[in-house]
Design a protein around this motif. Structure first.
Motif, short mmCIF file in Angstrom:
data_model
loop_
_atom_site.label_atom_id
_atom_site.label_comp_id
_atom_site.label_asym_id
_atom_site.label_seq_id
_atom_site.Cartn_x
_atom_site.Cartn_y
_atom_site.Cartn_z
N ALA A 177 1.11 -1.29 -0.15
CA ALA A 177 -0.39 0.14 -0.16
C ALA A 177 0.88 1.23 0.05
CB ALA A 177 -0.91 0.14 1.17
N PHE A 178 0.29 1.96 -0.66
CA PHE A 178 1.14 3.94 -1.17
C PHE A 178 0.20 4.65 -0.04
CE2 PHE A 178 3.81 1.54 -3.38
CZ PHE A 178 5.15 1.55 -2.73
N PRO A 179 0.89 5.43 0.14
CA PRO A 179 0.00 6.85 1.03
C PRO A 179 -0.90 7.87 -0.42
CG PRO A 179 2.26 7.26 1.42
CD PRO A 179 2.00 6.25 0.64
N ARG A 180 -0.14 7.59 -1.17
CA ARG A 180 -0.58 8.40 -2.67
C ARG A 180 -1.11 6.84 -3.70
NH1 ARG A 180 4.14 11.19 -4.85
NH2 ARG A 180 2.42 11.49 -6.97
N ARG A 181 -1.44 7.43 -4.78
CA ARG A 181 -2.38 6.88 -5.96
C ARG A 181 -1.16 7.37 -6.91
NH1 ARG A 181 -7.65 6.20 -5.78
NH2 ARG A 181 -8.28 5.23 -4.06
N PHE A 182 -1.40 5.91 -7.98
CA PHE A 182 -0.18 6.24 -8.95
C PHE A 182 -1.30 6.54 -10.76
CE2 PHE A 182 2.41 3.81 -5.78
CZ PHE A 182 3.11 4.70 -6.38
N ARG A 198 -5.11 -4.72 -4.97
CA ARG A 198 -3.24 -3.92 -4.12
C ARG A 198 -3.58 -3.15 -5.36
NH1 ARG A 198 -5.56 -4.03 -0.57
NH2 ARG A 198 -4.01 -2.54 -0.47
N CYS A 199 -3.03 -2.69 -6.58
CA CYS A 199 -2.80 -2.73 -7.55
C CYS A 199 -3.54 -1.73 -7.97
CB CYS A 199 -3.07 -3.01 -9.06
SG CYS A 199 -1.48 -4.15 -9.27
N ARG A 200 -5.93 -2.18 -8.03
CA ARG A 200 -6.05 -1.46 -8.16
C ARG A 200 -6.52 -0.31 -6.87
NH1 ARG A 200 -11.53 0.35 -7.11
NH2 ARG A 200 -12.88 0.64 -8.96
N ALA A 201 -5.96 -0.32 -5.67
CA ALA A 201 -6.27 0.49 -4.30
C ALA A 201 -5.00 1.56 -4.85
CB ALA A 201 -6.01 -0.35 -3.15
N ALA A 202 -4.20 1.08 -5.34
CA ALA A 202 -3.46 2.48 -5.84
C ALA A 202 -2.71 2.80 -6.90
CB ALA A 202 -1.46 0.75 -5.75
N LEU A 203 -4.39 2.84 -8.11
CA LEU A 203 -4.03 3.06 -8.73
C LEU A 203 -5.11 4.59 -8.49
CD1 LEU A 203 -4.28 0.72 -11.99
CD2 LEU A 203 -2.63 2.74 -11.84
N THR A 263 -10.19 -12.04 -16.79
CA THR A 263 -11.37 -13.04 -15.75
C THR A 263 -11.35 -11.82 -14.47
OG1 THR A 263 -11.84 -14.94 -16.26
CG2 THR A 263 -12.86 -14.13 -15.00
N ALA A 264 -9.58 -12.40 -14.07
CA ALA A 264 -9.06 -12.03 -12.78
C ALA A 264 -9.30 -10.19 -12.66
CB ALA A 264 -7.90 -12.53 -12.68
N LEU A 265 -9.43 -9.61 -13.59
CA LEU A 265 -8.64 -8.27 -13.78
C LEU A 265 -10.25 -7.71 -13.61
CD1 LEU A 265 -6.74 -7.61 -17.16
CD2 LEU A 265 -6.39 -6.68 -14.15
N TYR A 266 -10.76 -8.42 -14.65
CA TYR A 266 -12.87 -7.90 -13.93
C TYR A 266 -13.30 -7.86 -12.85
CZ TYR A 266 -17.83 -5.92 -15.14
OH TYR A 266 -18.51 -5.93 -15.29
N ALA A 267 -13.33 -8.50 -12.12
CA ALA A 267 -13.14 -9.80 -10.28
C ALA A 267 -12.41 -8.30 -9.69
CB ALA A 267 -12.75 -10.90 -10.32
N ALA A 268 -11.55 -7.63 -10.52
CA ALA A 268 -10.46 -6.67 -9.36
C ALA A 268 -10.90 -5.54 -9.55
CB ALA A 268 -9.18 -7.17 -9.45
N GLY A 269 -11.70 -5.62 -10.87
CA GLY A 269 -12.31 -3.73 -11.00
C GLY A 269 -11.79 -2.80 -11.66
N PHE A 270 -11.52 -4.16 -12.95
CA PHE A 270 -10.47 -3.21 -13.98
C PHE A 270 -11.24 -3.93 -15.46
CE2 PHE A 270 -6.49 -3.55 -10.88
CZ PHE A 270 -6.44 -2.24 -11.61
#
Ligand SMILES: C[S@@+](CC[C@H](N)C(=O)[O-])C[C@H]1O[C@@H](n2cnc3c(N)ncnc32)[C@H](O)[C@@H]1O
Length: 269
Positions: A112-117, A142-147, A231-238
């Protein structure tokens, strides 16, 4: 520079995970630039100007040229040896470039990072190093949360064609003394478990051919196919918006060498 040890002591060494080859990595892959040019082109095309996060950044093979091109890049990796090699390279960069580059020891399954990428990159099969689907799902979450909203996720995996290359030999030189490094890679494909068991055996020789050191590396790679990653990307919100089969942006197909997916973070539901 490799440590000089007795061949017998070297032979006793057990295989180690990815990272043991940190001191030869950049010399082995010094000609591997096609993916870097591809990533740069994708970022330009998508007009990505904000900070980038690279998963499994290793020694900075990708992160450093991106920083040189003007991007702000944070690279994370689990291997201290690979990160140390990257930090040594960073110290040799012009200060204004080094200031755009950060390396951090983090696990791509739980970061996790305090900022978004603006974009997250997973080049050179980094995501395949997570061998369980649940680990890859955790990473994508984690990628979704970081973006930032609408942020870009670029994943480059090897294409899981039926047969691997069972044994492959290559060699290259280590500067500054030009020591010869002979590498033998073996790959055993477990189609049922959808895993490749990979071993690398490096032999480092002096100019007279005497064995100075050996490095053994063993790791597993997940054989991720197109349906699974989409499928994994869609499930993760991409949303997987593009899928290519190589760095020349040819469409993905049965003969493709790579499985490259460009995904976009979907808005919150
Ligand atoms: C194939 S290398 C790619 C290195 C670099 N991105 C490049 O393109 O040269 C994969 C990297 O992933 C790292 N890695 C493996 N598992 C990891 C994990 N769970 N979290 C973070 N990094 C990991 C390894 O240490 C290694 O440096």
């Amino acid at each position: 520079m490799p440590r000089t040890t007795g061949a017998r002591a070297a032979a006793r060494r057990l295989p180690r995970g990815y990272g043991a080859q940190a001191r030869v990595y950049d010399h082995e892959y010094r000609d591997a630039t096609a993916d870097v040019a591809f990533i740069q082109a994708r970022l330009d095309e998508a007009r990505v100007r904000g900070p980038l996060l690279e998963l499994g950044c290793g020694t900075g093979r990708v992160a450093i040229p991106l920083a040189l091109a003007g991007h702000r890049v944070t690279g994370i990796d689990i291997s201290e040896a690979m990160l140390d090699a990257g930090r040594a390279r960073r110290r040799r960069l012009p200060p204004e470039v080094a200031a755009r580059l950060r390396f951090a020891r983090k696990d791509m399954r739980d970061f996790a990072f305090p900022r978004r990428f603006s974009a997250v990159l997973a080049p050179f099969s980094a995501l395949a190093m997570l061998t369980e689907p649940a680990e890859r799902a955790a990473c994508l979450a984690r990628c979704r949360a970081a973006l930032e909203p609408g942020g870009l996720l670029l994943i480059d995996l090897f294409a899981p064609r039926a047969a691997g290359v069972p044994t492959f030999r290559t060699s290259f030189r280590l500067p500054p003394r030009g020591l010869l490094v002979e590498k033998e890679s073996s790959e055993v494909v477990d189609v049922t478990a959808r895993l490749d068991h990979v071993t690398y055996h490096y032999k480092i020789r002096d100019p007279e051919g005497r064995l100075l050191d050996e490095i053994r590396v063993a790791f597993r790679l997940a054989r991720v196919d197109r349906a699974e990653i989409e499928t994994a990307l869609y499930a993760a919100g991409f949303d997987a918006e593009e899928v290519w089969g190589d760095y020349r942006q040819r469409p993905y197909g049965p003969q493709s060498e790579r499985l490259i997916v460009q995904a976009r973070r979907l808005p919150d539901a």
